[in-house]
Enzyme design. Structure first.
Site, PDB file in Angstrom:
ATOM      1  N   ALA A  37       0.820  -1.214   0.000  1.00  0.00           N
ATOM      2  CA  ALA A  37       0.000   0.000   0.000  1.00  0.00           C
ATOM      3  C   ALA A  37       0.861   1.273   0.000  1.00  0.00           C
ATOM      4  CB  ALA A  37      -0.921   0.004   1.210  1.00  0.00           C
ATOM      5  N   VAL A  38       1.941   1.271   0.784  1.00  0.00           N
ATOM      6  CA  VAL A  38       2.764   2.486   0.859  1.00  0.00           C
ATOM      7  C   VAL A  38       3.416   2.767  -0.491  1.00  0.00           C
ATOM      8  CG1 VAL A  38       4.757   3.568   1.958  1.00  0.00           C
ATOM      9  CG2 VAL A  38       3.180   2.202   3.322  1.00  0.00           C
ATOM     10  N   PRO A  58       8.771  -8.878  -3.964  1.00  0.00           N
ATOM     11  CA  PRO A  58       8.333 -10.184  -4.491  1.00  0.00           C
ATOM     12  C   PRO A  58       6.934 -10.120  -5.096  1.00  0.00           C
ATOM     13  CG  PRO A  58       9.102 -10.363  -2.207  1.00  0.00           C
ATOM     14  CD  PRO A  58       9.055  -8.913  -2.524  1.00  0.00           C
ATOM     15  N   PRO A 199     -22.774  19.230 -14.876  1.00  0.00           N
ATOM     16  CA  PRO A 199     -24.195  19.195 -15.232  1.00  0.00           C
ATOM     17  C   PRO A 199     -25.098  20.111 -14.416  1.00  0.00           C
ATOM     18  CG  PRO A 199     -23.620  17.284 -13.916  1.00  0.00           C
ATOM     19  CD  PRO A 199     -22.331  18.021 -14.169  1.00  0.00           C
ATOM     20  N   ASP A 222     -22.665  30.264 -19.826  1.00  0.00           N
ATOM     21  CA  ASP A 222     -23.889  29.822 -20.487  1.00  0.00           C
ATOM     22  C   ASP A 222     -25.057  29.811 -19.524  1.00  0.00           C
ATOM     23  OD1 ASP A 222     -23.171  29.346 -23.032  1.00  0.00           O
ATOM     24  OD2 ASP A 222     -22.685  27.235 -22.743  1.00  0.00           O
ATOM     25  N   LYS A 244     -27.720  36.041 -22.689  1.00  0.00           N
ATOM     26  CA  LYS A 244     -28.463  37.316 -22.811  1.00  0.00           C
ATOM     27  C   LYS A 244     -28.054  38.096 -24.052  1.00  0.00           C
ATOM     28  CE  LYS A 244     -30.550  37.673 -18.572  1.00  0.00           C
ATOM     29  NZ  LYS A 244     -29.754  37.597 -17.360  1.00  0.00           N
ATOM     30  N   GLY A 275     -21.907  24.513 -19.823  1.00  0.00           N
ATOM     31  CA  GLY A 275     -22.561  23.421 -19.112  1.00  0.00           C
ATOM     32  C   GLY A 275     -22.011  22.071 -19.539  1.00  0.00           C
ATOM     33  N   GLY A 276     -21.898  21.158 -18.591  1.00  0.00           N
ATOM     34  CA  GLY A 276     -21.438  19.799 -18.916  1.00  0.00           C
ATOM     35  C   GLY A 276     -20.024  19.806 -19.434  1.00  0.00           C
ATOM     36  N   ASP A 277     -19.817  19.198 -20.585  1.00  0.00           N
ATOM     37  CA  ASP A 277     -18.506  19.163 -21.234  1.00  0.00           C
ATOM     38  C   ASP A 277     -18.531  20.115 -22.435  1.00  0.00           C
ATOM     39  OD1 ASP A 277     -15.877  17.338 -21.697  1.00  0.00           O
ATOM     40  OD2 ASP A 277     -16.785  17.923 -23.614  1.00  0.00           O
ATOM     41  N   THR A 305     -20.156  15.469 -18.243  1.00  0.00           N
ATOM     42  CA  THR A 305     -21.258  15.729 -19.173  1.00  0.00           C
ATOM     43  C   THR A 305     -22.585  15.205 -18.637  1.00  0.00           C
ATOM     44  OG1 THR A 305     -22.122  15.284 -21.376  1.00  0.00           O
ATOM     45  CG2 THR A 305     -20.631  13.638 -20.482  1.00  0.00           C
ATOM     46  N   MET A 359     -31.443  17.321 -25.502  1.00  0.00           N
ATOM     47  CA  MET A 359     -32.258  18.314 -26.213  1.00  0.00           C
ATOM     48  C   MET A 359     -33.399  17.645 -26.976  1.00  0.00           C
ATOM     49  SD  MET A 359     -29.249  20.838 -27.641  1.00  0.00           S
ATOM     50  CE  MET A 359     -28.145  19.585 -28.251  1.00  0.00           C
TER      51      MET A 359
HETATM   52  N1  SAH Z   1     -22.399  20.288 -23.051  1.00  0.00           N
HETATM   53  C1  SAH Z   1     -23.548  19.826 -22.300  1.00  0.00           C
HETATM   54  C2  SAH Z   1     -24.732  19.605 -23.181  1.00  0.00           C
HETATM   55  C3  SAH Z   1     -25.216  20.855 -23.876  1.00  0.00           C
HETATM   56  S1  SAH Z   1     -26.682  20.608 -24.803  1.00  0.00           S
HETATM   57  C4  SAH Z   1     -23.163  18.555 -21.545  1.00  0.00           C
HETATM   58  O1  SAH Z   1     -22.111  17.962 -21.805  1.00  0.00           O
HETATM   59  O2  SAH Z   1     -23.917  18.182 -20.638  1.00  0.00           O
HETATM   60  C5  SAH Z   1     -27.912  21.006 -23.622  1.00  0.00           C
HETATM   61  C6  SAH Z   1     -28.674  19.762 -23.217  1.00  0.00           C
HETATM   62  O3  SAH Z   1     -27.944  19.031 -22.254  1.00  0.00           O
HETATM   63  C7  SAH Z   1     -29.988  20.017 -22.539  1.00  0.00           C
HETATM   64  O4  SAH Z   1     -31.017  20.291 -23.466  1.00  0.00           O
HETATM   65  C8  SAH Z   1     -30.230  18.716 -21.856  1.00  0.00           C
HETATM   66  O5  SAH Z   1     -30.623  17.713 -22.762  1.00  0.00           O
HETATM   67  C9  SAH Z   1     -28.829  18.377 -21.402  1.00  0.00           C
HETATM   68  N2  SAH Z   1     -28.578  18.829 -20.022  1.00  0.00           N
HETATM   69  C10 SAH Z   1     -27.655  19.677 -19.617  1.00  0.00           C
HETATM   70  N3  SAH Z   1     -27.677  19.807 -18.277  1.00  0.00           N
HETATM   71  C11 SAH Z   1     -28.633  18.989 -17.834  1.00  0.00           C
HETATM   72  C12 SAH Z   1     -29.140  18.655 -16.544  1.00  0.00           C
HETATM   73  N4  SAH Z   1     -28.646  19.185 -15.441  1.00  0.00           N
HETATM   74  N5  SAH Z   1     -30.146  17.760 -16.479  1.00  0.00           N
HETATM   75  C13 SAH Z   1     -30.652  17.194 -17.582  1.00  0.00           C
HETATM   76  N6  SAH Z   1     -30.211  17.473 -18.808  1.00  0.00           N
HETATM   77  C14 SAH Z   1     -29.211  18.350 -18.941  1.00  0.00           C
END
Ligand code: SAH
Length: 429
Positions: A37-38, A58, A199, A222, A244, A275-277, A305, A359
């Site tokens: 482990a160490v 070993p 997310p 975003d 916006k 958002g997400g990736d 994502t 989406m």
């Molecule tokens: N780049 C983002 C996706 C962008 S497209 C990613 O990797 O997550 C936007 C779509 O992502 C939304 O219409 C929905 O389908 C999904 N989405 C993003 N965040 C979400 C969340 N918290 N819960 C459910 N769907 C989500």
């Protein structure tokens, strides 16, 4: 034996302070004795430093075995012998047996090789500190013989560093108002980072993404970016709300690209928080190209994502042994019969695995009908996860033939992810 203060008592009773060094181990032989482990905890940092690691033991833990199999270190599968230290700059003794450890230290001392001892710090000629890294900065803390004290101090330093440090490692004043206004004043070009915010749960940003966010002069965010992340920005940070921008989608994208480029050319550290990736339906590629063609340095920090995290948050694994060996992520923003659609829904209907639709709420009735028409069973489990990983998350479970109507009845709204496949029920008792 250690004293209560920052000093350690050597076996001879002489008290002295350790002398800190940063060892540059690239290409240099480091011998690790022990494969438990160490050693498993010590070896990654040595490899990260580029050391030529010789592991003498070993047997190895599976993690070390994997590194040996991958050719990242040399493994000598036996107990220690003095010639193992030939050419070594440093030795780490990671075994419990004090007699065996002492004999390794003795050989090391004879050859003037520094020796770290996991079993007995007082017998060691070198100590490993608690470490935190922040970009190019490495902070190493020795706790006077008490590793827990070192870790406490290290954690405090790490928190402080997270507050403010420039990417090049030079701490900067908390306010750089001119950076965001376009005043060049001979300053160098800044940089853009396309950062995945995850997310929804603000804790699901990566450590690197968070660091860049705390260092940013300008943040372009975003709509789907977790608001709490923005709450924590310093007051002098310019926050541009990309949702916006008052034009149509393609014009707005051009506008965003322009903002990124302009601010960076004015010297600002810009974070484009998505958002997400950034590369999953995020138009990250377009932003990267815009920056690159303007000569702005740009990096991409991947994010968690929603296509994987939203199912996970609803208790649905996108793959599961014996259930699904594939998952396909697809955009449902265009109806299946739209001439602009790039998705082969007929082919997707023939897959057995998991289908994750982003989406797709608006076109869900047409999508599910198309999948069924091309052969996917109407009884296939399906789920909708709205606002996943947030406090307002909602989950609906249904079947392929009913999910569109059920989502309508339940008044589910975007952002939502639709999951189709047997994984939907895979973890149900
Ligand atoms: N780049 C983002 C996706 C962008 S497209 C990613 O990797 O997550 C936007 C779509 O992502 C939304 O219409 C929905 O389908 C999904 N989405 C993003 N965040 C979400 C969340 N918290 N819960 C459910 N769907 C989500």
């Amino acid at each position: 034996m250690t004293t209560g203060d920052e000093r350690a008592v050597r076996p001879g009773g002489v008290t002295s302070n350790p002398y800190p060094l940063g060892l540059r181990l690239h290409g240099r032989r480091v011998v690790v004795v022990g494969g438990g482990a160490v050693a498993t905890r010590r070896v990654p940092a040595l490899l990260d430093a580029g050391a030529d690691v010789l592991l003498v033991a070993p047997e190895l833990t599976p993690a070390l075995q994997a590194r040996a199999d991958a050719g990242r270190l040399h493994w000598v599968p036996r107990r220690f012998q003095p010639e193992d230290l030939d050419g070594a700059w440093l030795v780490q003794v990671a075994i419990d047996d004090p007699m065996a450890a002492a004999s390794v230290s003795a050989v090391a001392a004879e050859r003037r090789i520094f020796c770290v001892r996991a079993d007995d710090r007082t017998a060691a000629t070198a100590w490993t500190p608690a470490v935190t890294r922040h970009g190019p900065v490495t902070v190493a803390v020795l706790g006077g013989g008490d590793p827990r004290r070192a870790m406490t101090v290290r954690d405090a330093v790490r928190d402080l560093l997270a507050v403010r440090l420039a990417p090049d490692g030079i701490a900067v004043a908390p306010s750089r108002p001119d950076a965001a206004t376009g005043a060049t004043g001979g300053r160098q070009t800044g940089r853009v980072a396309l950062v995945g915010a995850g997310p929804g749960d603000p804790e699901l940003i990566t450590v690197k993404g968070w660091r860049l966010l705390t260092e940013a002069d300008v943040v372009v965010a975003d709509r789907l970016v977790p608001g709490l992340l923005l709450d924590e920005l310093r007051p002098d940070v310019e926050l541009v709300d990309a949702s916006k921008i008052p034009y149509g989608p393609s014009r707005a994208q051009e506008e965003i690209n322009q903002i990124l480029v302009d601010r960076a050319l004015a010297g600002a550290s810009v974070v484009r928080l998505k958002g997400g990736d950034p590369y999953v339906f995020g138009r990250g590629g377009e932003e990267l190209l815009a920056c690159a063609s303007a000569g702005v340095p740009v990096t991409v920090v991947p994010g968690v994502t929603s296509s994987i995290a939203a199912p996970a948050a609803a208790g649905i694994p996108v793959t599961h042994r014996g259930v699904a060996h594939e998952f396909t992520v697809v955009s449902g923003h265009l109806a299946p019969d739209s001439p602009a659609s790039l998705v082969r829904w007929d082919a997707l209907a023939g897959l057995h695995g998991t289908l994750v639709i982003l989406m797709g709420l608006k076109n869900l009735a047409a999508i599910t009908a198309t999948l069924i028409a091309h052969g996917r069973s109407p009884q296939t489990p399906a789920a909708v996860v709205q606002e996943a990983t947030t406090g307002t998350q909602r989950v609906l479970r249904s079947t392929l033939d009913a999910v569109a109507a059920d989502a309508l009845t339940a008044d589910l709204r975007p952002p939502a992810v639709v999951v189709v496949g047997d994984v939907v029920n895979a973890l149900d008792g």
